[in-house]
Design an enzyme around this catalytic site. Structure first.
Site, short mmCIF file in Angstrom:
data_model
loop_
_atom_site.label_atom_id
_atom_site.label_comp_id
_atom_site.label_asym_id
_atom_site.label_seq_id
_atom_site.Cartn_x
_atom_site.Cartn_y
_atom_site.Cartn_z
N GLY A 1 43.77 28.97 52.79
CA GLY A 1 43.92 27.68 53.48
C GLY A 1 45.04 26.82 52.93
N GLU B 1 34.51 30.35 49.11
CA GLU B 1 33.90 29.04 49.41
C GLU B 1 32.41 29.05 49.11
OE1 GLU B 1 35.56 28.80 53.35
OE2 GLU B 1 37.55 28.62 52.42
N LYS C 1 34.78 30.36 59.85
CA LYS C 1 34.19 29.33 58.97
C LYS C 1 33.37 28.35 59.82
CE LYS C 1 37.91 30.19 55.77
NZ LYS C 1 38.75 29.74 54.70
N SER D 1 45.88 32.90 53.82
CA SER D 1 47.06 32.48 54.59
C SER D 1 47.78 33.64 55.28
CB SER D 1 48.01 31.67 53.71
OG SER D 1 47.37 30.48 53.25
N HIS E 1 32.24 35.06 49.88
CA HIS E 1 33.49 34.34 50.13
C HIS E 1 33.69 33.29 49.04
CE1 HIS E 1 36.43 31.71 51.93
NE2 HIS E 1 36.80 32.74 52.66
N GLU F 1 40.84 38.17 48.11
CA GLU F 1 41.31 36.87 48.59
C GLU F 1 41.59 35.95 47.41
OE1 GLU F 1 39.91 36.05 52.88
OE2 GLU F 1 38.34 35.36 51.54
N ASN G 1 37.67 35.01 60.13
CA ASN G 1 36.60 34.21 59.54
C ASN G 1 36.73 32.80 60.10
OD1 ASN G 1 34.80 32.84 57.94
ND2 ASN G 1 35.94 33.11 56.02
P1 PGA Z 1 42.97 31.42 55.41
O1 PGA Z 1 41.48 31.80 54.96
O2 PGA Z 1 43.50 32.56 56.24
O3 PGA Z 1 42.82 30.14 56.21
O4 PGA Z 1 43.77 31.22 54.17
C1 PGA Z 1 41.15 33.12 54.62
C2 PGA Z 1 39.68 33.18 54.27
O5 PGA Z 1 39.16 32.22 53.68
O6 PGA Z 1 38.99 34.18 54.57
#
Ligand code: PGA
Length: 253
Positions: A176, A100, A11, A216, A98, A170, A9
């Site tokens: 993140g 976010e 982003k 992560s 997601h 997730e 992803n």
């Molecule tokens: P990350 O994000 O691997 O940077 O923690 C995962 C995601 O948001 O899909």
């Protein structure tokens, strides 16, 4: 055997040129041994979908995916992108829900159910995300919240539709932050989700659904996470922006 998937992803990152370089590095490094064993999905920003799709050509291993889509078919929705647009450029995967999107754009379970419907009706594959924020994990209600998220956005689907859906667990506190869920925490929640699916759709359907872990994921924890019986791959954010790191994760499947 469930389909193994490692999705990156990206982003809101990378210029077009950087996106093309990253893609060609990944294409060059995804070794023959993983071909057939895993589907790799690059969920790139909208403006790059066509270019990256063309760059990948007819790869049977690496696919392109979108990060969101509108619940509306067409019309006066400035700035939005519809599922039919994404279908018309032959992009097979779309991330839906997601955290976010939930957090910054107010997307709730009801809206996400509509989006999932649109994606499935177009014959595309939704990667439906669920997961609890930190305070919910800390007060111990994480299992019931995730079950509720799955129920509210997916339980109206027919068994045939559900079978075409990919789920990504997730935990928000792991996204993140560098703080990964332990492989046991991931496995426990994936088993809870699968059991919940089985309670509604039966064991055969539940056993066929790929459930990815995200939060992560790195090359040094991927193997342990992916070795859990209910973890069928990963949705990778930060680490998917570096070719070597991402390909190491793909190889860990
Ligand atoms: P990350 O994000 O691997 O940077 O923690 C995962 C995601 O948001 O899909």
């Amino acid at each position: 055997m469930r389909q193994k998937i490692v999705a990156g992803n990206w982003k809101m990152n990378k210029t077009l040129e950087e996106a093309q370089s990253l893609t060609s590095e990944i294409m060059g490094m995804v070794a023959d041994e993983v071909k057939g064993a895993v589907k790799v999905v690059l969920c790139v920003p909208f403006p790059y979908l066509v270019t990256i799709k063309n760059q990948l050509g007819s790869s049977a291993t690496i696919f392109v995916g979108a990060q969101n889509a509108s619940q509306h078919d067409s019309g006066a929705y400035t700035g939005e992108v519809s599922v039919s647009m994404i279908k018309s450029i032959d992009v097979p995967f779309i991330i839906i829900g997601h955290s976010e999107r939930r957090q910054y754009f107010g997307e709730d379970s009801k809206l996400l159910a509509l989006k999932v419907d649109k994606v499935l009706a177009a014959g595309l594959t939704p990667i439906f995300c669920c997961g609890e924020p930190l305070e919910i994990r800390e007060n111990g209600t994480h299992e019931s919240l995730v079950k509720q998220q799955v129920e509210e956005s997916l339980f109206h689907l027919s068994p045939e539709e559900l079978k075409k859906t990919v789920i990504a667990y997730e935990p928000v506190w792991a996204i993140g932050t560098g703080k990964t869920a332990s492989s046991q925490q991931a496995e426990d929640m994936h088993a809870v989700i699968r059991k919940h699916l089985a309670s509604k759709y039966g064991n055969e359907v539940a056993q066929s659904i790929s459930i990815l872990y995200g939060g992560s994921v790195k090359s040094d924890n991927a193997k342990e996470l992916f070795s859990q019986p209910n973890v069928d791959g990963g949705l990778v954010g930060g680490a998917s922006l570096k070719s070597r790191e991402f390909v190491e994760i793909v190889k860990s499947i």
